[in-house]
Design a protein around this motif. Sequence first.
Motif, PDB file in Angstrom:
ATOM      1  N   ILE A   1     -13.958  31.054 -33.961  1.00 55.00           N
ATOM      2  CA  ILE A   1     -14.402  30.079 -32.974  1.00 55.00           C
ATOM      3  C   ILE A   1     -14.379  30.696 -31.578  1.00 55.00           C
ATOM      4  CG2 ILE A   1     -13.902  27.812 -31.965  1.00 55.00           C
ATOM      5  CD1 ILE A   1     -14.708  27.828 -34.944  1.00 55.00           C
ATOM      6  N   ASN A   2     -15.405  30.375 -30.780  1.00 50.94           N
ATOM      7  CA  ASN A   2     -15.463  30.777 -29.376  1.00 50.94           C
ATOM      8  C   ASN A   2     -16.076  29.608 -28.606  1.00 50.94           C
ATOM      9  OD1 ASN A   2     -15.771  31.952 -26.886  1.00 50.94           O
ATOM     10  ND2 ASN A   2     -16.786  33.793 -27.645  1.00 50.94           N
ATOM     11  N   LEU A   3     -15.213  28.658 -28.168  1.00 54.48           N
ATOM     12  CA  LEU A   3     -15.670  27.451 -27.483  1.00 54.48           C
ATOM     13  C   LEU A   3     -15.597  27.640 -25.975  1.00 54.48           C
ATOM     14  CD1 LEU A   3     -13.711  24.773 -29.542  1.00 54.48           C
ATOM     15  CD2 LEU A   3     -16.117  25.365 -29.771  1.00 54.48           C
ATOM     16  N   LYS A   4     -16.654  27.258 -25.291  1.00 59.82           N
ATOM     17  CA  LYS A   4     -16.676  27.350 -23.829  1.00 59.82           C
ATOM     18  C   LYS A   4     -16.820  25.950 -23.247  1.00 59.82           C
ATOM     19  CE  LYS A   4     -18.245  32.013 -23.758  1.00 59.82           C
ATOM     20  NZ  LYS A   4     -19.211  32.997 -23.448  1.00 59.82           N
ATOM     21  N   TYR A   5     -15.956  25.627 -22.292  1.00 64.13           N
ATOM     22  CA  TYR A   5     -15.985  24.337 -21.614  1.00 64.13           C
ATOM     23  C   TYR A   5     -16.568  24.558 -20.223  1.00 64.13           C
ATOM     24  CZ  TYR A   5     -12.825  23.081 -25.345  1.00 64.13           C
ATOM     25  OH  TYR A   5     -12.266  22.871 -26.581  1.00 64.13           O
ATOM     26  N   THR A   6     -17.543  23.737 -19.868  1.00 64.37           N
ATOM     27  CA  THR A   6     -18.196  23.901 -18.575  1.00 64.37           C
ATOM     28  C   THR A   6     -18.075  22.632 -17.746  1.00 64.37           C
ATOM     29  OG1 THR A   6     -20.330  23.187 -19.459  1.00 64.37           O
ATOM     30  CG2 THR A   6     -19.874  25.557 -19.486  1.00 64.37           C
ATOM     31  N   ASP A   7     -18.170  22.823 -16.444  1.00 66.41           N
ATOM     32  CA  ASP A   7     -18.206  21.719 -15.500  1.00 66.41           C
ATOM     33  C   ASP A   7     -19.255  22.069 -14.459  1.00 66.41           C
ATOM     34  OD1 ASP A   7     -17.746  19.520 -13.906  1.00 66.41           O
ATOM     35  OD2 ASP A   7     -15.869  20.283 -13.071  1.00 66.41           O
ATOM     36  N   SER A   8     -20.327  21.313 -14.421  1.00 63.99           N
ATOM     37  CA  SER A   8     -21.434  21.544 -13.488  1.00 63.99           C
ATOM     38  C   SER A   8     -21.994  22.959 -13.620  1.00 63.99           C
ATOM     39  CB  SER A   8     -20.982  21.293 -12.045  1.00 63.99           C
ATOM     40  OG  SER A   8     -20.467  19.989 -11.910  1.00 63.99           O
ATOM     41  N   GLY A   9     -22.107  23.427 -14.848  1.00 63.70           N
ATOM     42  CA  GLY A   9     -22.676  24.740 -15.109  1.00 63.70           C
ATOM     43  C   GLY A   9     -21.717  25.894 -14.963  1.00 63.70           C
ATOM     44  N   ARG A  10     -20.479  25.629 -14.569  1.00 64.21           N
ATOM     45  CA  ARG A  10     -19.467  26.672 -14.392  1.00 64.21           C
ATOM     46  C   ARG A  10     -18.497  26.629 -15.565  1.00 64.21           C
ATOM     47  NH1 ARG A  10     -14.319  26.943 -12.543  1.00 64.21           N
ATOM     48  NH2 ARG A  10     -14.212  24.723 -12.086  1.00 64.21           N
ATOM     49  N   VAL A  11     -18.220  27.781 -16.181  1.00 62.59           N
ATOM     50  CA  VAL A  11     -17.262  27.854 -17.280  1.00 62.59           C
ATOM     51  C   VAL A  11     -15.866  27.635 -16.707  1.00 62.59           C
ATOM     52  CG1 VAL A  11     -16.248  29.314 -19.072  1.00 62.59           C
ATOM     53  CG2 VAL A  11     -18.702  29.408 -18.639  1.00 62.59           C
ATOM     54  N   THR A  12     -15.170  26.610 -17.209  1.00 60.36           N
ATOM     55  CA  THR A  12     -13.816  26.310 -16.744  1.00 60.36           C
ATOM     56  C   THR A  12     -12.764  26.768 -17.740  1.00 60.36           C
ATOM     57  OG1 THR A  12     -13.929  24.092 -17.687  1.00 60.36           O
ATOM     58  CG2 THR A  12     -14.550  24.341 -15.363  1.00 60.36           C
ATOM     59  N   ALA A  13     -13.135  26.875 -19.013  1.00 60.61           N
ATOM     60  CA  ALA A  13     -12.193  27.320 -20.039  1.00 60.61           C
ATOM     61  C   ALA A  13     -12.962  27.919 -21.204  1.00 60.61           C
ATOM     62  CB  ALA A  13     -11.327  26.157 -20.511  1.00 60.61           C
ATOM     63  N   ASN A  14     -12.314  28.852 -21.885  1.00 63.83           N
ATOM     64  CA  ASN A  14     -12.895  29.499 -23.048  1.00 63.83           C
ATOM     65  C   ASN A  14     -11.797  29.602 -24.094  1.00 63.83           C
ATOM     66  OD1 ASN A  14     -14.383  31.008 -24.845  1.00 63.83           O
ATOM     67  ND2 ASN A  14     -14.372  32.863 -23.624  1.00 63.83           N
ATOM     68  N   LEU A  15     -11.993  28.954 -25.250  1.00 60.42           N
ATOM     69  CA  LEU A  15     -10.995  28.914 -26.303  1.00 60.42           C
ATOM     70  C   LEU A  15     -11.472  29.761 -27.474  1.00 60.42           C
ATOM     71  CD1 LEU A  15      -8.853  26.020 -27.293  1.00 60.42           C
ATOM     72  CD2 LEU A  15     -10.161  27.070 -29.099  1.00 60.42           C
ATOM     73  N   ILE A  16     -10.609  30.678 -27.936  1.00 63.45           N
ATOM     74  CA  ILE A  16     -10.966  31.580 -29.029  1.00 63.45           C
ATOM     75  C   ILE A  16      -9.908  31.461 -30.123  1.00 63.45           C
ATOM     76  CG2 ILE A  16     -11.316  33.993 -29.679  1.00 63.45           C
ATOM     77  CD1 ILE A  16     -12.169  34.455 -26.731  1.00 63.45           C
TER      78      ILE A  16
END
Length: 184
Positions: free
Chosen positions: A48-63
Amino acid sequence: MTKKITYNILNIVTIIMVTMFFSCKDNFKEVQKIGISENEPVGIDYNINLKYTDSGRVTANLISTKTLDYSNRDFPFREFTDGVTLYIFDKDNNKSTIVADYAIIYNDTDLIDMQNNVVITTHDNKVLKTDQLFYDQKKEWLYTNKPVSFKTESDVINGNGFDSNSKFTNAEVLEVTGIITLED
């Protein structure tokens, strides 16, 4: 006489149809659960490689290497049984890293519960170690009430609890049990 029998049959059929119409209910979720045990995951994901964004900016990346999906539960969650690495990015794109042996993400609350050998390393080399840490994705907030060890540039602070934003600009060790000052 035949009119009366036809009228009675028509009334009976109408009553049955109305009864059937009002007795129907939406049980689509129950039908989906057929064949799936409540205690079993609805799916298993690998690498898994999940990316969380806020207004187009990556705020977190979970692997993670393995995820169990329990979205079939009343309170859905994802379980990371083989450990997790979480990268948190601040508004200046500075990266802090969180590593844990086990984690759960609760879908409805956007809360990540990391457990066992949790280690945070910030972009400016501060290090936090604890057995459990919560990360609130909406508020970008980290906290725990478990024993912690927090290493800054000049001190190692031990305590029972920790509270901070994701930037660590207001990091606070709660119930301090000891401070060790480091020498250069």
